[in-house]
Enzyme design. Sequence first.
Site, PDB file in Angstrom:
ATOM      1  N   CYS A 109       0.849  -1.203   0.000  1.00 47.07           N
ATOM      2  CA  CYS A 109       0.000   0.000   0.000  1.00 47.07           C
ATOM      3  C   CYS A 109       0.883   1.251   0.000  1.00 47.07           C
ATOM      4  O   CYS A 109       1.506   1.549  -0.993  1.00 47.07           O
ATOM      5  CB  CYS A 109      -0.972  -0.040   1.171  1.00 47.07           C
ATOM      6  SG  CYS A 109      -2.295   1.175   1.026  1.00 47.07           S
TER       7      CYS A 109
ATOM      8  N   HIS B 178      -3.620  -5.486   0.917  1.00 50.22           N
ATOM      9  CA  HIS B 178      -2.919  -5.753   2.175  1.00 50.22           C
ATOM     10  C   HIS B 178      -2.868  -7.247   2.494  1.00 50.22           C
ATOM     11  O   HIS B 178      -3.772  -7.755   3.147  1.00 50.22           O
ATOM     12  CB  HIS B 178      -3.623  -5.040   3.328  1.00 50.22           C
ATOM     13  CG  HIS B 178      -3.435  -3.566   3.329  1.00 50.22           C
ATOM     14  ND1 HIS B 178      -2.365  -2.961   3.945  1.00 50.22           N
ATOM     15  CD2 HIS B 178      -4.165  -2.567   2.802  1.00 50.22           C
ATOM     16  CE1 HIS B 178      -2.444  -1.643   3.793  1.00 50.22           C
ATOM     17  NE2 HIS B 178      -3.533  -1.381   3.099  1.00 50.22           N
TER      18      HIS B 178
ATOM     19  N   GLU C 231      -1.056  -8.629   4.695  1.00 54.96           N
ATOM     20  CA  GLU C 231      -0.892  -8.820   6.145  1.00 54.96           C
ATOM     21  C   GLU C 231      -2.229  -8.752   6.879  1.00 54.96           C
ATOM     22  O   GLU C 231      -2.321  -9.112   8.045  1.00 54.96           O
ATOM     23  CB  GLU C 231       0.097  -7.775   6.702  1.00 54.96           C
ATOM     24  CG  GLU C 231      -0.452  -6.389   6.987  1.00 54.96           C
ATOM     25  CD  GLU C 231      -0.703  -5.524   5.751  1.00 54.96           C
ATOM     26  OE1 GLU C 231      -0.644  -6.054   4.623  1.00 54.96           O
ATOM     27  OE2 GLU C 231      -0.981  -4.315   5.915  1.00 54.96           O
TER      28      GLU C 231
END
Lengths: 268, 810, 154
Positions: free
Chosen positions: A96, A229, A231
């Site tokens: 990002c 994302h 994660e």
Amino acid sequence: MKDVKVIVLRTAGTNCDKETVFAFELAGAKADLVHINEISRGEKKLDRYQILAIPGGFSYGDDISAGRVLAVEMMNKISAQVDKFVADGKLVIGICNGFQVLVKTGLLPGFNAGEAGSGAAKQSVTLFDNDSGKFDCRWVHLNPVEGNVCVFTQGIETPIYLPIAHGEGKLIFDNEKTRDKLRAAKQGVFKYSDAAGKPGPYPINPNGSEDDLAGICNATGRVFGLMPHPERHVLSTQHPRWTRGEASERGDGFAIFRNAVAFASMEL
Amino acid sequence: MAKKTVKKKTEMNIKIETVGIIGAADDELIEISRSRLLSLNLLEMRKIAAHYKKKGRNPTDAELECLAQTWSEHCKHKVFNGIIDYSENGKKELIDNLFKLTIRKATETIRKKRGAKDWCVSVFEDNAGVVEFDDDWHFAFKVETHNHPSALDPYGGANTGIGGVIRDPLGTGLGATPIFNNNIFCFAPPDLPHDKVPKGILHPKRIFKGVVAGVRDYGNRMGIPTINGSLHFDMRYLGNPLVYCGTGGLIPVGKMEKQARKGDLIVAVGGKTGRDGIHGATFSSLELDHESETTSSGAVQIGNPIVEKKAMDVILQARKLDLYDCITDCGAGGFSSAVGEMGKDTGAELQLEKAPLKYGGLAPWEILLSEAQERMVLSVPPKNLAKFMKLCERENVEAVVIGKFTDTKRFVVKYEGRMVADLDMSFLHAGVPRYPRPAVWNTPKHSVPKVPAPANLTARLEKVLSIYNVASKEWVARQYDHEVQGASVLKPFVGADNDGPSDAAVIAPVLGSPRAIVVSNGIAIRYGDIDPYWMAASAIDEAVRNAVAVGADIDRIAILDNFCWGNPDKPDRLGDLVRASRACFDVAVTYGTPFISGKDSFYNEFAVEGDTIAIPSTLLISAAGIITDARKVVSMDFKSAGNLVYALGVTYDELGGSQYYQTLGHIGNDVPKLNAREAKKMYKALGAAIKKGLVRACHDASDGGLAVALAECAFAGALGARIDARLLPRDKNVKTDESLLFSESNSRFIVEVEAGKEDEFAARFKGLPCAKIGEVTDKKRLVVVGLKGKPVVDADIRKLKAAWQSTLAW
Amino acid sequence: MTTRIEVYIREDLVDAAGEGLIKDIEDLNVKGAKSVRFVRVTEIEGGISKGEARRIASELLSDPVSQRHVIGEVSGPVVDGAWVIEVKFNKGVTDTVADTTLKGIADMGIAGATGAKTSTKVVLRGKISKSDVENIARRLLANSVIQSFSIAKS
């Protein structure tokens, strides 16, 4: 397996750092959160690590434009260390805001460098305001580009499902030559798609990115950036429809961290 | 371009004025208060004059400002803690301290009853309420309002609203790590014609968009997920939009104790001080009018989230290293309030010239009172100072020693050695006079629709789904990052296409641990037009049942109250407050859900053409519950065709204040009531059923009644349902389909149960209102058979969803 | 000395903020707005050389792929006959982008900048009366509590 050390670089306005550390540690690495000033002042050294992660967030508020000020800081204050890290073939991931930084430093896609790769690469793509004109937090499918050279995504062959949360994520090229070169070198990694891998308009392509690109890598496949994302999807309960029985034990994003750690453990 | 001329203003910098109040006549005292925007009344001014007469000197400008700020409604809650001369339908009584007798008493009663099992850690004391979370962490939660600034500058007002409330948990105990934000807004309808907007008021759509953008830009930049919220619309919010912002955080067990000690240094961390927000605390005690824009522009603050994020980052590191003894945020009243509060039991001495300023030209009292954003005040023992400063320096955070804590029980403020203020802590904090205010409550009588409803209610259902109060708020929610920190378990929007309205948000904030926090809210604005007692009862029930609907255990739910009211000097507004507060006590005690924190905001009125528009008395209840296993929670979307649909709870003939009546232009009189004792039994049974895995989907019935709840369950799951409304548990007075389907009776749920588990499920609700009312189908149609045995709703779920989504699809 | 740098979006790209403003103008019931382009103006105080200004403009303030910049007084996308509304912060109002700009300039090793200010220029094309433009500025762009605006026709 050799211990893998990850540096998660932070500065004013970084967030997503703790979940990025969590994802790498879940994948078996040891991750340190390090402020950029600790690098630029020589208190910590990049070359102690095998993987550099630039997490999401709003570095310096995304003032001027997303990731720009951190990119300028990296190019002017720690570029020697970063360039060596990349030249050594170590892994870099920008998620990002981190992707925006990598693109604005020119590290992605890494074109326009001087003779034989000497000197810093120049910026040739950018991440621009979403077509929708607003920040958008939603889940998207990412279709892996066949034959792409990215080491982070090897083995991912069907669309994966991750959240995005950005206002400036529309990938655009400076010209057709860059687009062609990226295609030819298989540096496109993920394309926004539907669940079956088919492209489509908003919200399938959530920001209007050219070629539906959500993530790209450099020519070696070792520097990788993406807007979504990974994660934020390593656990089953992070899936938006786990209550409908649609999630598996590890989220789709986990493979990216597992791949990186496995590669670093064997090769670096 | 004009060249900038820099004037030296040194003499102005140190201008310390003395205000002659000793011996001043009453009208002079009033004039001093008015012209200096002190918002102090005659009684208070007299008390100050008498105090200084005894001291033998007049106060300085800074002392007067400091007193005004500390004694402001915003800080002292004089109305809630005051004396009320109350008359209810003609019956008179004197209430000494409404807050203590209702809200606080509810919490005390519950804690005493729980005894050793009490899980409250700190209530009504610190900047946020704190409860136990797990062995390592406590959970802190605070909700604030930022109404007046948001009316003038929606973007900046909302910005600083969210920025301010984040600093509350951060300034609680020795600092909580923020883990979520929530926000609730009340606006006038955004489609109001421009020529209907009075002078001095921004158009509601601009306020709406500005507030959303302000919360978005600040919250997202802080890296704190915005996980829960709601939006409400009523014409009376035209001059006074309501902006509620909340933040929850985790604080390590053992880091609650805070006390500034003699000799500790006062360290200001974060933003610089400017003229921003001067008189914010006293400004919120004024009614707005079209002049407000110019007279109170100082009250508007502009936020810089990155300054706050940086400060937060170093504070949380310093917390780990035990580098400070006490911390608080600089909110209303600035240094004056923060230092005055921290040094309440000791004493403090400030050297104002040390405070970093944004620009020159500030008078000392302005530095003292400034509400510039992003500032925290820490009490650092001298031995830790070097280490703390090094930490700040490394992360480019400004930190400056601006004074020290003493043992004099005096608040001494100096500027380059000159006395700016020298106040007794006791007079400052306990000197404010109390006096009775009249309050009246008379039961009103409203009109009801006289024309009978049509036999087919499908069109009416579509209409209700599409009104602003009910329609999908996805346009707003998707602009907030609700995933950051990776803790999300139940998102604001759920279902087959991630677009059904979740009853509550669930996060598991310690990554890898299943322990979770559920967050929900309740608000019932229109019921207050009929009776604020039932409005408050309904708001608590809605917040609690939203949490229970996803799987919360009612024995582990804490609640927060936020009262936004009109001018309390007007007896009818204050009468509403008495009614509402009493309901808060009654319901909270029965449910066993303690209030752990709260806030009130009065004077939400706007003067226009000789009249004033007061907001409807608005009580927001926020609820937060602890869930032991996040993997057990359920979402509201129907999951599979063939599953059975149950209804829990009794439907009464209660269309009063309903969204359905609103679409017809009426209020009505039969406001939803609450039988909290019965409801609690059901909530416990439902919680246990969810934990046992007997529930596939659960949705509470609220705005728009059962019809809206059923439609939402169906279209969120991309499935149809066939329902027989005759099977619904109902009161004998329910005689029409519209009452059955659109009444907003409290304590009701729609539940989906897997075929084959019905007996096990139903057995848990013996003696409680529970009925099987139909099944989930794969037909993509919602069919509801009415009292006459014929379908009264028969609609394509995609059409219902479109009606619900199109209103706010900007 | 003040160095003024204006940055605007490449003409062939959608100006999302501009599109948003067109929608808001329609909500105001003002007809005739054909296109809106936003220009970010940065004024840097202090001794900055021409070469340094070029570096600041191209490396820090603008994006080489999506944006263009001009240094000096002339604005980029101004078309003859377009309305130009410039919105500035009132004195003392926090200007976070300006603060960040100064940090970026310092990181680049350029020492002379002593202050910075940002403002927004809106270039509005279409048949719109001056009173409507004022209305747009007042109701949609500038909040008099914190900002002031000026209107010119190019």
